[in-house]
Design an enzyme around this catalytic site. Structure first.
Site, PDB file in Angstrom:
ATOM      1  N   LYS A 192       0.826  -1.202   0.000  1.00 13.55           N
ATOM      2  CA  LYS A 192       0.000   0.000   0.000  1.00 13.55           C
ATOM      3  C   LYS A 192       0.872   1.268   0.000  1.00 13.55           C
ATOM      4  O   LYS A 192       2.085   1.185   0.081  1.00 13.55           O
ATOM      5  CB  LYS A 192      -0.953  -0.020   1.204  1.00 13.55           C
ATOM      6  CG  LYS A 192      -1.921  -1.225   1.196  1.00 13.55           C
ATOM      7  CD  LYS A 192      -2.787  -1.263  -0.027  1.00 13.55           C
ATOM      8  CE  LYS A 192      -3.961  -2.220  -0.040  1.00 13.55           C
ATOM      9  NZ  LYS A 192      -3.879  -3.582   0.378  1.00 13.55           N
TER      10      LYS A 192
HETATM   11  C1  LIG Z   1      -5.209  -4.514   0.732  1.00 12.50           C
HETATM   12  C2  LIG Z   1      -6.677  -4.483   0.667  1.00 12.50           C
HETATM   13  C3  LIG Z   1      -7.464  -4.989   1.711  1.00 12.50           C
HETATM   14  C4  LIG Z   1      -6.925  -5.762   2.864  1.00 12.50           C
HETATM   15  O1  LIG Z   1      -6.001  -5.149   3.640  1.00 12.50           O
HETATM   16  P1  LIG Z   1      -4.927  -6.041   4.460  1.00 12.50           P
HETATM   17  O2  LIG Z   1      -4.280  -5.022   5.318  1.00 12.50           O
HETATM   18  O3  LIG Z   1      -4.014  -6.635   3.439  1.00 12.50           O
HETATM   19  O4  LIG Z   1      -5.670  -7.062   5.216  1.00 12.50           O
HETATM   20  C5  LIG Z   1      -8.840  -4.847   1.638  1.00 12.50           C
HETATM   21  N1  LIG Z   1      -9.419  -4.263   0.588  1.00 12.50           N
HETATM   22  C6  LIG Z   1      -8.700  -3.795  -0.458  1.00 12.50           C
HETATM   23  C7  LIG Z   1      -9.425  -3.141  -1.582  1.00 12.50           C
HETATM   24  C8  LIG Z   1      -7.319  -3.918  -0.467  1.00 12.50           C
HETATM   25  O5  LIG Z   1      -6.609  -3.485  -1.509  1.00 12.50           O
END
Ligand SMILES: *Cc1c(COP(=O)(O)O)cnc(C)c1O
Length: 375
Positions: A192
């Site tokens: 992210k």
């Molecule tokens: C990354 C992501 C998640 C989940 O987040 P994590 O921290 O990896 O559990 C949920 N929704 C979307 C759209 C994502 O890109």
């Protein structure tokens, strides 16, 4: 010699992360309490503004799960969910044995289509069960059509869980993503825009929801001196080391948004005269995207796999777009409302390297592949 790999969206450390980790070691607060957690939450509350209460957790997925719990989603309830997303958006619906109802995207933001949403709600009501929640997504950092979706949420009195996992730093009409839902979620997974290694936050609109979130995230211990439990809880709290990484990362957020948006300008310049390739961009100035990932759609039956493998031969990572949930084997048989625009996008789309540490040399290598393929 093989050239160095160019990743889609790798972690990018800012500088102070180790200092905050060291603080955690020095004070011996390395687990689920400590100054890093408090500071990380406070800084995010300041950044998001708009009366935000932040609870830091072990992942974005955990935050979505808790959000649905906080809205009392139970077995057999309908929960409406954008189909075009990563599987983590939808899985918590199944954790709670609720029933996902998937909704298509519209073409301007690639997020939830207001018309299809309304159709889905009406269908559920006809079945005698108003949906318990609507999970919106701001895919690839692009805000969803906030005004339209919030209007529907208000009209039918169905709360929004805003999955802005990918959209920290994005804004709609100047207001940050992560502040539109009754409960909102941001992820700090390694890919992210900023990361805690693994982590996420739940954002609520008042202190009592935050304290209930905290309670459920730490095993739901009753207020007793001994271990007494009256309802089911989870081990979902972030730790003070991960929060230390987050503190360091947060100091560089503005820079990182600028860098991601520069990547977008770079791709815009590359493909502006192409007949085959269209870069996904904000429809107008109401939508400010962090451009977490740059995505393209290939036209004239040009093959995404052909382009992906060209990149791959040059040791450049690209990825298909998220495969919509209604097309996943896991979610076979669940309802879907819309005309499958998201399925069409999936067939024709590709995500391009968008890291904040993308060098000029990397850009040149990406250009070379794109140039050869486009023209
Ligand atoms: C990354 C992501 C998640 C989940 O987040 P994590 O921290 O990896 O559990 C949920 N929704 C979307 C759209 C994502 O890109």
């Amino acid at each position: 010699m093989k050239k160095e790999k160019i990743w889609l969206s790798p972690p990018h450390m800012g500088g102070n992360e180790l200092k905050y980790i060291q603080n955690a070691f020095d004070t011996n607060w390395i687990s689920q309490y400590g100054a890093n957690i408090d500071e990380f939450e406070n800084s995010l509350e300041t950044y998001l503004g708009n009366n935000s209460y932040v609870t830091a957790l072990s992942s974005g997925t955990a935050a979505i799960h808790l959000a649905l719990r906080l809205l009392n989603v139970e077995e057999g309830d309908f929960v409406i969910c954008q189909s075009f997303t990563f599987v983590a958006t939808a899985n918590p619906i199944l954790y709670l044995k609720a029933i996902p109802v998937f909704v298509d995207s519209e073409s301007q933001t690639w997020n939830m289509c207001p018309d299809a949403l309304e159709e889905a709600i009406k269908y559920c009501i006809q079945q005698g069960k108003k949906p318990k929640a609507i999970i919106t997504v701001s895919l690839y950092g692009m805000p969803f059509k906030v005004d339209e979706i919030l209007r529907i949420s208000k009209e039918y009195e169905i709360p929004i869980v805003e999955d802005s996992a990918e959209a920290l730093g994005s804004k709609y009409k100047g207001q940050p993503c992560g502040t539109f839902g009754d409960i909102s979620v941001i992820s700090f997974n390694g890919n992210k825009i900023i990361t805690t290694g693994g982590g996420g936050i739940l954002i609520s609109r008042n202190a009592s929801v935050k304290s209930r979130a905290l309670f459920l995230a730490t095993q739901a211990k009753d207020k007793e001196e001994f271990y007494s439990h009256s309802e089911i809880g989870y081990n979902y709290r972030i730790d003070n080391i991960a929060a230390g990484i987050g503190r360091g990362q947060l100091e560089t957020l503005e820079e990182k948004i600028t860098q991601r948006r520069k990547n977008h300008d770079f791709y815009q310049g590359m493909v502006k005269n192409s007949d085959h390739i269209e870069l996904f961009s904000a429809p107008n100035s109401d939508f400010f995207s962090n451009y977490w990932l740059n995505t393209i759609v290939l036209k004239n039956n040009y093959s995404k796999e052909k382009l992906r493998s060209k990149f791959s031969q040059n040791n450049i990572e690209t990825r298909y777009l998220w495969k919509p949930m209604h097309l996943q084997p896991l979610y076979k048989g669940y309802l879907f409302f819309g005309n499958n625009l998201c399925g069409t996008l999936f067939e024709a789309g590709l995500c391009l390297p968008s890291g904040t540490n993308l060098t000029d040399e990397s850009r040149a290598r990406i250009s070379e592949v794109l140039e050869n393929e486009i023209h």
